[in-house]
Design an enzyme around this catalytic site. Structure first.
Site, PDB file in Angstrom:
ATOM      1  N   ASP A  44     155.760  91.315  35.738  1.00  0.00           N
ATOM      2  CA  ASP A  44     154.875  92.304  36.245  1.00  0.00           C
ATOM      3  C   ASP A  44     156.092  93.556  35.513  1.00  0.00           C
ATOM      4  OD1 ASP A  44     153.753  90.694  37.226  1.00  0.00           O
ATOM      5  OD2 ASP A  44     153.920  91.273  39.367  1.00  0.00           O
ATOM      6  N   HIS A  67     147.980  95.478  36.546  1.00  0.00           N
ATOM      7  CA  HIS A  67     148.916  95.091  37.666  1.00  0.00           C
ATOM      8  C   HIS A  67     148.147  96.385  37.857  1.00  0.00           C
ATOM      9  CE1 HIS A  67     151.706  94.533  40.244  1.00  0.00           C
ATOM     10  NE2 HIS A  67     152.900  94.883  39.606  1.00  0.00           N
ATOM     11  N   HIS A 113     150.625 102.335  39.776  1.00  0.00           N
ATOM     12  CA  HIS A 113     151.961 100.670  40.686  1.00  0.00           C
ATOM     13  C   HIS A 113     151.487 101.286  42.070  1.00  0.00           C
ATOM     14  CE1 HIS A 113     155.063  97.939  41.965  1.00  0.00           C
ATOM     15  NE2 HIS A 113     154.834  97.652  40.808  1.00  0.00           N
ATOM     16  N   HIS A 139     159.978  90.386  36.448  1.00  0.00           N
ATOM     17  CA  HIS A 139     159.902  91.421  35.665  1.00  0.00           C
ATOM     18  C   HIS A 139     160.458  92.177  34.951  1.00  0.00           C
ATOM     19  CE1 HIS A 139     159.019  91.084  40.334  1.00  0.00           C
ATOM     20  NE2 HIS A 139     157.799  92.290  40.340  1.00  0.00           N
TER      21      HIS A 139
HETATM   22 ZN   LIG Z   1     154.871  95.310  40.612  1.00  0.00          ZN
END
Ligand SMILES: [Zn+2]
Length: 236
Positions: free
Chosen positions: A50, A100, A104, A193
């Site tokens: 992510d 995503h 954010h 991530h």
């Molecule tokens: Zn995230």
């Protein structure tokens, strides 16, 4: 407190507990269709990353190339506009791309219009820059809200949480590696991530080190690595 008030208080506590689950529970589909694991009889794992793409993502791509395995990258639109070449590189090396959101932002307490716009803008940016249209959506912080179901439907997206979350934004590599090796199980979706929100040039050293250490060990244990589409929709 009389019994009527006690009843109201315990009802409120139950409602709060339900909302906590609905918003953040990895198995919750209350705010839209959502998956958090693949077929549990199949020795396969999906690695997902992510918050990219970032300036440091190419180092991770080299590690994945070394083991010839595909992963899925949940990108933020703002990051794709900041690092378009890296976004294209991710696609060119055969990885799947997910949505995503653009900014954010945490989606709880946001309006359905904000939620739709934030997801749609990322979808457009990813499509424009990489030429691929994501089919999977992961909410920032795993937080879903009213409006996510509608946005997913309108944009042709399906929600994905995770089976195991690596805590690689906070923990050192050895602790992340231990967690991954202990929790890896058939059909698992692992969340890591390759960025930190929409911050430029994040330090993802712990992520890369943990991936480099755990991949060969998980492969030795017989796990095959797949994209999300391969692990969730094996027939297409
Ligand atoms: Zn995230």
């Amino acid at each position: 407190m009389d019994s009527g008030l006690l009843g109201v208080a315990s009802g409120a506590a139950a409602a709060a507990a339900f909302m906590g689950y609905a918003v953040r529970g990895r198995s919750s589909s209350v705010f839209g269709e959502s998956y958090y694991h693949g077929d549990r009889s199949r020795p396969a794992l999906a690695l997902t990353f992510d918050d990219g793409p970032s300036e440091t993502t190419p180092r991770l791509l080299d590690v994945l190339d070394k083991y010839r395995l595909p992963a899925t990258f949940f990108m933020c639109g703002a990051n794709v506009r900041r690092c378009p070449d890296v976004a294209r590189e991710v696609a060119a090396r055969g990885h799947e791309i997910g949505n995503h959101t653009d900014s954010h932002a945490r989606l709880d307490f946001k309006s359905p219009r904000f939620i739709y716009t934030d997801i749609a803008r990322a979808q457009e940016t990813i499509q424009e820059v990489t030429g691929t249209s994501p089919r999977w959506f992961r909410a920032p912080y795993g937080v879903r809200w009213f409006g996510v179901a509608q946005a997913q439907k309108l944009l042709g997206l399906r929600g994905v949480m995770w089976t195991v979350i690596g805590r690689d934004w906070r923990w050192p590599a050895d602790r992340v590696s231990d967690l991954l090796l202990n929790k890896a199980a058939n059909g698992g979706i692992i969340c890591m991530h390759d960025g930190r929100g929409v911050r430029p040039a994040p330090d993802i050293g712990a992520t890369i080190e943990a991936v480099e250490y755990t991949i060969p060990r998980l492969q030795e244990r017989g796990f095959q690595f797949l994209t999300l589409t391969q692990i969730l929709c094996p027939t297409n």
